[in-house]
Design an enzyme around this catalytic site. Structure first.
Site, PDB file in Angstrom:
ATOM      1  N   CYS A 113       0.817  -1.221   0.000  1.00 27.99           N
ATOM      2  CA  CYS A 113       0.000   0.000   0.000  1.00 27.99           C
ATOM      3  C   CYS A 113       0.849   1.269   0.000  1.00 27.99           C
ATOM      4  CB  CYS A 113      -0.942   0.014   1.196  1.00 27.99           C
ATOM      5  SG  CYS A 113      -1.970  -1.457   1.294  1.00 27.99           S
ATOM      6  N   HIS A 253      -3.376   7.043   2.773  1.00 32.64           N
ATOM      7  CA  HIS A 253      -3.772   5.781   2.147  1.00 32.64           C
ATOM      8  C   HIS A 253      -5.149   5.393   2.671  1.00 32.64           C
ATOM      9  CE1 HIS A 253      -4.081   1.693   1.011  1.00 32.64           C
ATOM     10  NE2 HIS A 253      -3.800   1.211   2.199  1.00 32.64           N
ATOM     11  N   ASN A 283     -10.117  -0.390   0.112  1.00 33.94           N
ATOM     12  CA  ASN A 283      -8.660  -0.254   0.108  1.00 33.94           C
ATOM     13  C   ASN A 283      -8.131  -0.781  -1.233  1.00 33.94           C
ATOM     14  OD1 ASN A 283      -5.899  -0.603   0.446  1.00 33.94           O
ATOM     15  ND2 ASN A 283      -6.053  -1.433   2.516  1.00 33.94           N
TER      16      ASN A 283
HETATM   17  N1  ACO Z   1     -17.991  -9.623   9.955  1.00 34.18           N
HETATM   18  C1  ACO Z   1     -18.473  -9.869  11.188  1.00 34.18           C
HETATM   19  N2  ACO Z   1     -17.671 -10.119  12.249  1.00 34.18           N
HETATM   20  C2  ACO Z   1     -16.346 -10.089  12.041  1.00 34.18           C
HETATM   21  C3  ACO Z   1     -15.783  -9.857  10.775  1.00 34.18           C
HETATM   22  C4  ACO Z   1     -16.665  -9.620   9.706  1.00 34.18           C
HETATM   23  N3  ACO Z   1     -16.239  -9.351   8.464  1.00 34.18           N
HETATM   24  N4  ACO Z   1     -14.445  -9.892  10.885  1.00 34.18           N
HETATM   25  C5  ACO Z   1     -14.155 -10.143  12.173  1.00 34.18           C
HETATM   26  N5  ACO Z   1     -15.314 -10.282  12.871  1.00 34.18           N
HETATM   27  C6  ACO Z   1     -15.478 -10.541  14.292  1.00 34.18           C
HETATM   28  C7  ACO Z   1     -14.271 -11.277  14.873  1.00 34.18           C
HETATM   29  O1  ACO Z   1     -14.432 -12.664  14.731  1.00 34.18           O
HETATM   30  C8  ACO Z   1     -14.328 -10.831  16.313  1.00 34.18           C
HETATM   31  O2  ACO Z   1     -15.314 -11.588  16.985  1.00 34.18           O
HETATM   32  P1  ACO Z   1     -15.131 -12.016  18.536  1.00 34.18           P
HETATM   33  O3  ACO Z   1     -15.081 -10.715  19.288  1.00 34.18           O
HETATM   34  O4  ACO Z   1     -16.348 -12.817  18.781  1.00 34.18           O
HETATM   35  O5  ACO Z   1     -13.847 -12.767  18.578  1.00 34.18           O
HETATM   36  C9  ACO Z   1     -14.825  -9.402  16.258  1.00 34.18           C
HETATM   37  O6  ACO Z   1     -15.502  -9.275  14.993  1.00 34.18           O
HETATM   38  C10 ACO Z   1     -13.716  -8.360  16.342  1.00 34.18           C
HETATM   39  O7  ACO Z   1     -12.650  -8.750  15.441  1.00 34.18           O
HETATM   40  P2  ACO Z   1     -11.406  -7.821  15.182  1.00 34.18           P
HETATM   41  O8  ACO Z   1     -10.543  -8.502  14.178  1.00 34.18           O
HETATM   42  O9  ACO Z   1     -10.798  -7.431  16.497  1.00 34.18           O
HETATM   43  O10 ACO Z   1     -12.133  -6.546  14.535  1.00 34.18           O
HETATM   44  P3  ACO Z   1     -11.558  -5.118  14.232  1.00 34.18           P
HETATM   45  O11 ACO Z   1     -12.345  -4.090  14.914  1.00 34.18           O
HETATM   46  O12 ACO Z   1     -10.065  -5.078  14.429  1.00 34.18           O
HETATM   47  O13 ACO Z   1     -11.885  -4.947  12.691  1.00 34.18           O
HETATM   48  C11 ACO Z   1     -10.662  -5.011  10.635  1.00 34.18           C
HETATM   49  C12 ACO Z   1     -11.315  -5.822  11.747  1.00 34.18           C
HETATM   50  C13 ACO Z   1     -11.761  -4.219   9.930  1.00 34.18           C
HETATM   51  C14 ACO Z   1     -10.003  -5.957   9.666  1.00 34.18           C
HETATM   52  C15 ACO Z   1      -9.643  -4.025  11.250  1.00 34.18           C
HETATM   53  O14 ACO Z   1      -8.799  -4.709  12.146  1.00 34.18           O
HETATM   54  C16 ACO Z   1      -8.788  -3.354  10.230  1.00 34.18           C
HETATM   55  O15 ACO Z   1      -9.263  -2.627   9.367  1.00 34.18           O
HETATM   56  N6  ACO Z   1      -7.477  -3.501  10.296  1.00 34.18           N
HETATM   57  C17 ACO Z   1      -6.548  -2.886   9.406  1.00 34.18           C
HETATM   58  C18 ACO Z   1      -6.289  -3.788   8.285  1.00 34.18           C
HETATM   59  C19 ACO Z   1      -5.893  -3.070   7.036  1.00 34.18           C
HETATM   60  O16 ACO Z   1      -6.203  -1.938   6.798  1.00 34.18           O
HETATM   61  N7  ACO Z   1      -5.197  -3.805   6.195  1.00 34.18           N
HETATM   62  C20 ACO Z   1      -4.880  -3.355   4.893  1.00 34.18           C
HETATM   63  C21 ACO Z   1      -3.469  -3.380   4.606  1.00 34.18           C
HETATM   64  S1  ACO Z   1      -2.540  -2.345   5.591  1.00 34.18           S
HETATM   65  C22 ACO Z   1      -3.173  -0.909   5.261  1.00 34.18           C
HETATM   66  O17 ACO Z   1      -3.675  -0.719   4.195  1.00 34.18           O
HETATM   67  C23 ACO Z   1      -3.052   0.112   6.263  1.00 34.18           C
END
Ligand code: ACO
Length: 326
Positions: A113, A253, A283
């Protein structure tokens, strides 16, 4: 010494829209959860017949047209991508052929990214050293082909698209002021594509660990992303002796609305200073900043002399910021 100034922007996104409701049919999630956790409502998906170089070429032609520059006058083409047409040759060479930039040399940058800001830094160095006078920098991705659409941890985030800029050596005060790039390879397993490189070649007996899909530990990535994006943006401002209030447009980004808002808050930006379009495109990795820049430019948001701060973070981990006078 001449400045490296952006004189044209372009972007292209595929027609097909995949909404959160579409994703509800593909994996165990809800549209509400996706919006609440990411701010993303929809993303674009390339047609089966479209490859990364097609998206890149469309964005490049739009940027060349705005710049009023013929493809033959480009000295260098840099394509930032992690989803090139082939493992090799470089997608930049394929784009060169598609747009008829017969006098350019062309290569890819792989910094996930952050690829577009890495590419801009290379273009800046080439122009400042006198090695090039017109450079095309493109960020282009067809991420939909490395996503497991059954994996709710990843598929909700990503989309396809391309953005491009033409930089020209110019006298004056406008252009790139500084580039700030960083990497930390120790985070490999938080965000990577396990197959099919030399670790898990195509010839290896298929096992789930070597599938070609992007893998990510989202919540861990989130924390490092906010920390790194904030630190490198501040580093760029400090280097120029400027502060957040001097910035006319902050173009981070487009990873996730929560990441953008947390970063902007840490840095002290107002809502009006921050460009956000992640709601419509998700993204798009290396394409996200040039798509946002092109949108802002075509809407007339950017004026000559504006101070613009680009800020990226991605797999590697890699991160970087570019400060420029528009
Ligand atoms: N739908 C429903 N529930 C979900 C989903 C989904 N798609 N994904 C995860 N969950 C659940 C998990 O199982 C978890 O359940 P639990 O509490 O019962 O265990 C709960 O939701 C929380 O999961 P987390 O992974 O902690 O959720 P978070 O708030 O961190 O959101 C996300 C997840 C959206 C992926 C976030 O972490 C994120 O955006 N991270 C950055 C990733 C990113 O941007 N990557 C791209 C490359 S790097 C960059 O571009 C910067």
């Amino acid at each position: 010494m001449k400045q490296a100034r952006i004189i044209g922007t372009g972007s292209y996104v595929p027609e097909k829209i995949r909404t959160n409701h579409d994703i509800e049919q593909m994996t165990d999630t809800t549209a509400e959860w996706i919006v609440a956790r990411t701010g993303i409502h929809q993303r674009r998906i390339a047609a089966d017949s479209q490859v990364t170089s097609d998206l890149a070429a469309n964005a490049a032609l739009a940027a060349l047209e705005m710049a009023g520059v013929a493809a033959q006058d480009i000295d260098q083409i840099i394509v930032a991508t992690i989803t090139g047409d082939y493992p090799w040759p470089a997608t930049a060479c394929i784009v060169q052929n598609k747009i008829g930039a017969t006098n350019a040399y062309a290569y890819d940058v792989s910094a996930a990214c952050s690829g577009f800001v890495y590419g801009l830094a290379n273009a800046y160095n080439a122009i400042r050293s006198g090695a090039a006078s017109k450079v095309l920098v493109i960020g282009a991705e067809v991420l939909s082909r490395i996503i497991d659409w059954g994996d709710r941890n990843t598929c909700i985030l990503f989309g396809d698209g391309a953005g491009a800029v033409v930089l020209e050596a110019q006298e004056g005060d406008c252009g790139i002021l500084s580039n700030h790039l960083h990497s930390d390879g120790s985070y490999l397993e938080l965000l990577y594509q396990p197959g099919y490189g030399s670790c898990n070649p195509l010839s290896a007996k298929a096992d789930p660990g070597s599938l070609p899909y992007l893998k990510m530990q989202g919540n861990e990535v989130f924390k490092v992303a906010v920390r790194s994006l904030s630190a490198v943006a501040q580093e760029a401002l400090d280097a120029a002796g400027l502060s957040t209030s001097d910035v006319d447009l902050f173009v981070p980004h487009q990873a996730n609305r929560r990441i953008l808002e947390a970063t902007a808050k840490r840095l002290g930006f107002t809502e009006e200073q921050v460009y956000i379009n992640v709601d419509r495109f998700g993204n798009t990795s290396a394409a996200s900043i040039p798509i946002a820049l092109d949108e802002a430019n075509r809407k007339g948001v950017l004026k000559d002399g504006d101070l613009v701060l680009l800020d990226a973070f991605g797999g590697g981990f890699t991160w970087g910021a570019t400060l420029l006078r528009w």
